[in-house]
Design an enzyme around this catalytic site. Structure first.
Site, PDB file in Angstrom:
ATOM      1  N   HIS A 121       0.846  -1.198   0.000  1.00 18.68           N
ATOM      2  CA  HIS A 121       0.000   0.000   0.000  1.00 18.68           C
ATOM      3  C   HIS A 121       0.884   1.252   0.000  1.00 18.68           C
ATOM      4  O   HIS A 121       1.615   1.503   0.950  1.00 18.68           O
ATOM      5  CB  HIS A 121      -0.917   0.003   1.226  1.00 18.68           C
ATOM      6  CG  HIS A 121      -1.841   1.183   1.241  1.00 18.68           C
ATOM      7  ND1 HIS A 121      -2.917   1.283   0.396  1.00 18.68           N
ATOM      8  CD2 HIS A 121      -1.817   2.339   1.957  1.00 18.68           C
ATOM      9  CE1 HIS A 121      -3.535   2.430   0.603  1.00 18.68           C
ATOM     10  NE2 HIS A 121      -2.887   3.097   1.544  1.00 18.68           N
ATOM     11  N   ASP A 159       0.904   5.219  -0.215  1.00 19.42           N
ATOM     12  CA  ASP A 159       0.179   6.491  -0.197  1.00 19.42           C
ATOM     13  C   ASP A 159       0.986   7.543  -0.956  1.00 19.42           C
ATOM     14  O   ASP A 159       2.136   7.786  -0.595  1.00 19.42           O
ATOM     15  CB  ASP A 159      -0.002   6.976   1.248  1.00 19.42           C
ATOM     16  CG  ASP A 159      -0.903   6.056   2.047  1.00 19.42           C
ATOM     17  OD1 ASP A 159      -2.031   5.822   1.593  1.00 19.42           O
ATOM     18  OD2 ASP A 159      -0.460   5.560   3.106  1.00 19.42           O
ATOM     19  N   ASP A 196      -8.192   1.644   1.603  1.00 16.38           N
ATOM     20  CA  ASP A 196      -7.760   2.509   2.705  1.00 16.38           C
ATOM     21  C   ASP A 196      -8.552   3.799   2.790  1.00 16.38           C
ATOM     22  O   ASP A 196      -8.244   4.643   3.618  1.00 16.38           O
ATOM     23  CB  ASP A 196      -6.252   2.806   2.582  1.00 16.38           C
ATOM     24  CG  ASP A 196      -5.653   3.244   3.912  1.00 16.38           C
ATOM     25  OD1 ASP A 196      -6.180   2.819   4.965  1.00 16.38           O
ATOM     26  OD2 ASP A 196      -4.668   4.009   3.908  1.00 16.38           O
TER      27      ASP A 196
END
Ligand SMILES: [Zn+2]
Length: 1082
Positions: free
Chosen positions: A113, A115, A227
């Protein structure tokens, strides 16, 4: 040689034609594919279409707004933080006994993941982690031939791609072609689903998809959105429209997680209320546990799962390294069976016994060794299970693998309508923590994003049409100049797209990262403004033979709606000179609006493009910094503007020679004076204040100066509407950037008025031919300095839609921190609208449609605050109170007739969700609202089956709020301009919306230009009376879109241009339909 009977031959030929047709229209575009126009001319439907058909809703198996209030939000398992208990264990045992008939199938899916900005900037993360992660994916998947991976964010993939050599790029392509690396969603970012407006949500998807298709030859078919803090109803629909038919979500309320698990409903078709069934809805998998880390993803027991995270790097000590236990021959059977039990338990939560196991976490696989460690341990487990008699099969796989396995085992899924806001977790403290705080964290940047999106849309349309015109022109220069500007447009698109990330627009990144996003948005604004002046000037010239790149015009306000009058460009007018004002309407409907500029001259007249005098009003600028005062050096000029759909017009301003009705300006300290001619000063009268136009009569409290009664003269009904500003006290460490938690005393939220009567320092009333308004200024001295709040209520006097609404502006500046520490501010309307004991409230879903929200008592104040990006209303049988807003926030109805909207916050402490900071940087922000009190139409046929939607009037005004007029000055005298230029042949029908006309990457000046046209049709609720949008009730023709001086072909495509689709009649849309077209300008 056999002879085919004639009849059969005919049948084969017919089938062949059908197959070809389907292939042609169902075709997916390939790498480097150019958009090939459909050379047939569009076939128009001969008949007219109703403009206001009421659209009925169709029930789904699961209606979230009905189910949520029935859920137990304080279940007994809450303190242990996991819903798994005996009931689940028993069901698992029963399921396991059936494995021989329904084998367990497990897809282990490595992921990372990433960001694009949070605790570091996007560039910071890329340099330190993401670049290596992507390089490792390419190298390690090439090495481990049966390993898989998924990747979501096009933004990071683009950064990597730019720096990759040919060998690495080729390796990546091979992996993508093999399907072992799947691009999931493929948006520019993993978008937030609460704060993002419709345009920006679509645009970041188009931007990501264009890059993926063009450079990597990839067309995503599954979505991974795991998320964002709660999941909205608009995103699944946009995915379906992009032909992404499978999706995974993760962060939903803990009670929903349990309910879906209990009912084995974790895979459902997420349909919209107007869709009859789930046939065109995406299949959504709700991941059953809290989050995507390995600790939470192998099964219901996090402590067991921790032992199956095999990352083990020198110098790294944490909870999973403490559980580190690599697989060897001695422990293989025992460990594999332990893990299989976890997988099996997850399988028992779903009817099909297929399990998706994400294997990763934030920024994982940045180290090559981690790849090897996870791979080598898992492969041993897989081989052991697969070779044993476990009735189970485990392999690495991607989302595509999971969904094809599920769909091969099941073809009937429950349907679901609604969304998963508000999100709440319990994993931190074993008690509810509602994530409604981020709906209103950092409103300044939320608003800036909307200002950029509105500007960008206008510039996209101008650019596409200018490209088409330049291509047909005899002059070469404009076209090559336009082509050279394209890269700037792309940079602006990407800055806006980046900000739609779930830690950006949410306001949940560290302060310096938020500053970085803001800088990028500001740069984007500069870029689009720079392009806008060039394009508008090019299009309004008499002969389009040249293009001036060096600021041929000046914006009167760079943001159209500035926080700061110092951003205004003041027009200096001397007596003899006349000045041109160029106005641009980016809406595909005619508009009746108020133009604005600031000048040094109080004696001005404004003339339209036909040189007719238009209504205008002039008043001194109200300076509110320091000691508030009226300026008699600079003046606000407001004037009536009437523009055709998507058009540019040139108005003129010059010193007045004709007598005009003066504007009246009342203020507390004003002495009566008539010396300025165009306005008269008066001292404010005592007593109650009343504002009135042909539709509304507004009464204000004589002391507080705040609105307390509204009469709509159309039906003569008076409603109590008490407007108030107040605040809640934040709970320390539980309210912050993400979370909303309010201090309570005996179950009642602590509430403090934002200001008192003593804080009023000035009241100004301005009344002229354009509008009447009341301004109230409060100043409050806090610990850090002075806080300033300016509240404006305005009624327009023209006869257009603006006159049918109450226009509210709040310019709020809480002053330096720690003023108002640990405080969350809101505006409240206390009304006698009877919206029922359930406090029924309707909010928009990222601008797609409206969703019904029912009060869930157990969720408390924080769990009944809902996200809003454009509009909210409450209603009864007689009236509807609609509030339109210009940026994302949170809203609630906390009692019958109440409507609250959050404004801002200042929370000193971190709320323990990872950001590690409080939110102290609130600053002066201009919050704009349009308030309507609409009477029910005598002809209303409203029934409970009609989908909820704004009225045609509210819809029109919502577009006005979203897309302000743009005005320019600074035209040199020698420049020859036409009076006006329409860019589209006719206005779109009332319920159509031109979402965007967006140029695809132009190759060079010698090729035709292509663009993506996105249209949608809405479904306004015509049960509400209006005097000014009667055109919305008449049947109209299906639009036949033609751009002026440009010819174009249109090929229907999926939303983001990835797939060609068929459409029986081009541009004929059903209500709520969204449709895209590849446009080729010839
Ligand atoms: Zn994230």
């Amino acid at each position: 040689m056999s002879v085919i009977p004639r009849k059969l031959l005919l049948l084969i030929l017919v089938s062949l034609v059908c197959v070809l047709f389907i292939l042609m229209y169902g075709a997916q575009l390939q790498r480097g594919d150019e958009i090939i126009p459909n050379t047939e001319t569009s076939t128009q439907s001969p008949q007219k279409q109703e403009t206001c058909p009421s659209l009925r809703s169709y029930p789904a198996d699961i209606e979230t707004s009905n189910v949520f209030p029935t859920l137990d939000l304080t279940p007994s398992w809450m303190s242990r933080r996991e819903f798994w208990g005996n009931e689940y264990e028993d069901r698992y045992v029963r399921r396991k006994s059936m494995w021989a008939h329904l084998p367990l199938r497990v897809i282990v899916m490595p992921h990372s993941h990433n960001d694009p900005g949070w605790l570091k900037t996007v560039e910071g993360y890329f340099a330190l982690s993401t670049k290596s992660i992507l390089t490792n994916i390419v190298n390690k998947l090439t090495e481990h031939k049966n390993m898989t991976f998924i990747w979501s964010e096009a933004s990071y993939m683009f950064m990597w791609w730019e720096g990759a050599d040919t060998e690495a790029r080729n390796k990546l392509r091979v992996l993508l072609d093999s399907g072992r690396l799947e691009i999931t969603t493929g948006g520019w970012v993993m978008t937030d689903e609460a704060n993002v407006d419709f345009f920006s949500m679509v645009d970041q998807l188009v931007e990501g998809h264009e890059f993926m298709r063009r450079e990597l030859g990839v067309v995503p078919s599954s979505s991974w959105s795991v998320d964002s803090f709660g999941h909205g109803g608009a995103f699944p629909h946009l995915l379906a429209k992009s032909e992404i038919n499978n999706m995974v979500i993760m962060r939903i309320h803990y009670a929903w997680k349990e309910w879906l698990a209990r009912h084995q409903n974790g895979d459902f078709l997420w349909k919209q209320s107007w869709e009859k069934d789930g046939n065109s809805a995406p299949l959504c998998h709700n991941f059953p546990y809290d989050i995507y880390s390995i600790k939470h993803s192998c099964g219901p027991n996090p402590q067991t799962c921790l032992g199956f995270d095999f990352r083990h790097l020198d110098g790294e000590y944490n909870e999973f390294t403490a559980h580190y236990s690599p697989i060897n021959q001695g422990n293989l059977k025992e460990r594999a069976e332990l893990l299989l039990e976890q997988y099996g338990r997850t399988g028992s939560l779903l009817p099909h016994n297929v399990v998706l196991v994400p294997l990763g976490d934030d920024f994982r696989y940045s180290n090559e060794l981690e790849f090897d460690q996870q791979y080598s341990n898992y492969i041993k487990i897989m081989e052991h299970i697969n070779s044993g008699k476990y009735n189970a099969h485990i392999s690495f796989g991607t989302l595509k693998d999971y969904f094809s396995e599920v769909r091969s085992r099941m073809n009937e899924f429950p349907t679901l309508t609604g969304d998963f806001h508000v999100y709440s977790d319990i994993f931190s403290e074993g008690r509810p923590a509602y994530w409604s705080g981020y709906y209103f964290t950092r409103p300044y940047t939320k608003l800036l994003s909307r200002q950029v999106s509105s500007k960008l849309r206008g510039v996209e349309i101008l650019y596409s049409i200018a490209m088409g015109m330049a291509r047909r022109s005899d002059f070469d220069l404009p076209l090559s100049a336009l082509v050279s500007m394209y890269k700037n447009l792309v940079s602006a698109r990407r800055s806006l797209a980046l900000f739609q990330h779930h830690d950006a627009i949410t306001g949940t990144s560290k302060g310096f990262v938020m500053d970085d996003y803001e800088q990028k948005l500001d740069n984007a604004l500069e870029v689009v403004n720079g392009m806008e002046v060039v394009l508008v000037h090019y299009l309004i010239q008499e002969r389009q033979q040249e293009i001036i790149l060096n600021r041929p015009l000046l914006h009167t306000n760079r943001r159209n709606k500035g926080e700061n009058w110092q951003e205004e460009t003041v027009l200096h007018i001397s007596s003899a000179k006349e000045h041109k004002i160029v106005l641009f309407n980016s809406l595909a409907h005619p508009v009746y609006r108020a133009g604005h500029l600031q000048t040094n001259n109080a004696n001005l007249c404004v003339y339209n493009e036909e040189q007719d005098l238009v209504d205008s009003q002039i008043s001194p600028v109200f300076n509110i910094t320091g000691k508030p005062s009226l300026s008699f050096q600079s003046f606000n000029v407001w004037f009536g503007v009437e523009l055709e759909a998507l058009s540019i017009a040139v108005y003129t301003v010059k010193e007045c020679t004709e007598a005009r009705k003066p504007t009246k300006v009342y203020c507390k300290k004003c002495r009566n004076s008539e010396k300025y001619g165009s306005f008269h000063l008066k001292s404010i009268p005592d007593g109650a204040i009343q504002l009135e136009n042909q539709i509304y009569k507004l009464l204000f409290d004589p002391e507080s100066r705040l609105l307390n009664n509204v009469t709509n003269k159309v039906n003569g009904v008076s409603k109590q509407i008490n407007l108030d500003f107040s605040s809640y006290t934040s709970q320390f460490y539980r309210s912050g950037a993400y979370l909303f938690a309010v201090e309570m005393i005996n179950g009642v939220p602590t509430e403090t008025k934002l200001f008192s009567l003593n804080n009023i320092v000035e009241t100004i009333i301005v009344s002229g031919p354009i509008f009447s308004e009341l301004k109230v200024l409060w100043q409050v001295t806090g610990v850090g300095g002075i806080a300033t709040f300016l509240h404006t209520v305005r009624l327009y006097h023209d006869t257009g839609p603006l006159s049918e609404a109450i226009h509210i502006e709040n310019q709020f500046d809480f002053g330096p921190s720690p003023n108002f520490r640990d405080t969350e501010f809101f505006m409240r309307f206390e009304t006698d609208v009877k919206n029922g004991e359930e406090n029924l409230i309707f909010t928009d879903q990222a601008g797609l449609g409206m969703v019904r929200r029912v009060n869930a008592e157990q969720a408390g104040l924080e769990g009944n605050y809902f996200p809003v990006t454009e509009s909210v209303y409450i209603e009864d049988d007689e009236s509807r109170l609609t509030l339109l807003i210009d940026h994302a926030s949170g809203v609630s109805s906390r009692g019958e007739g109440l409507l609250e909207i959050m404004v801002d916050k200042r929370t000193m402490n971190d709320d323990a969700r990872g950001m590690g900071e409080g939110v102290l940087d609130s600053r002066r922000t201009l919050h704009r609202y349009t308030l309507l009190m609409e009477p029910i139409s005598p002809k209303s046929e409203k029934n409970s089956e009609t989908i909820p939607f704004l009225s045609p009037l509210a819809l029109r005004l919502s577009r006005y709020l979203e897309h302000p007029l743009t005005s320019f000055i600074g035209i040199e005298k020698n420049q020859k301009l036409v009076n006006k230029r329409g860019l589209i042949n006719s206005a779109l029908p009332c319920d159509y919306d031109l979402v965007n006309l967006r140029t695809w990457s132009p190759k060079d000046a010698s090729n035709p230009s292509h663009a993506l046209l996105i249209l949608r049709r809405l479904a306004p609720d015509c049960s509400w009376s209006s005097l000014t949008v009667s055109d919305c009730l008449d049947p109209t023709s299906v639009p036949d879109i033609k751009f002026s001086n440009v010819s174009a072909f249109f090929q229907p495509t999926s939303l983001t241009g990835n797939h060609r689709v068929s459409q029986p009649y081009i541009f004929k849309l059903s209500p709520m339909e969204i449709s895209s077209y590849n446009v080729t300008f010839t």
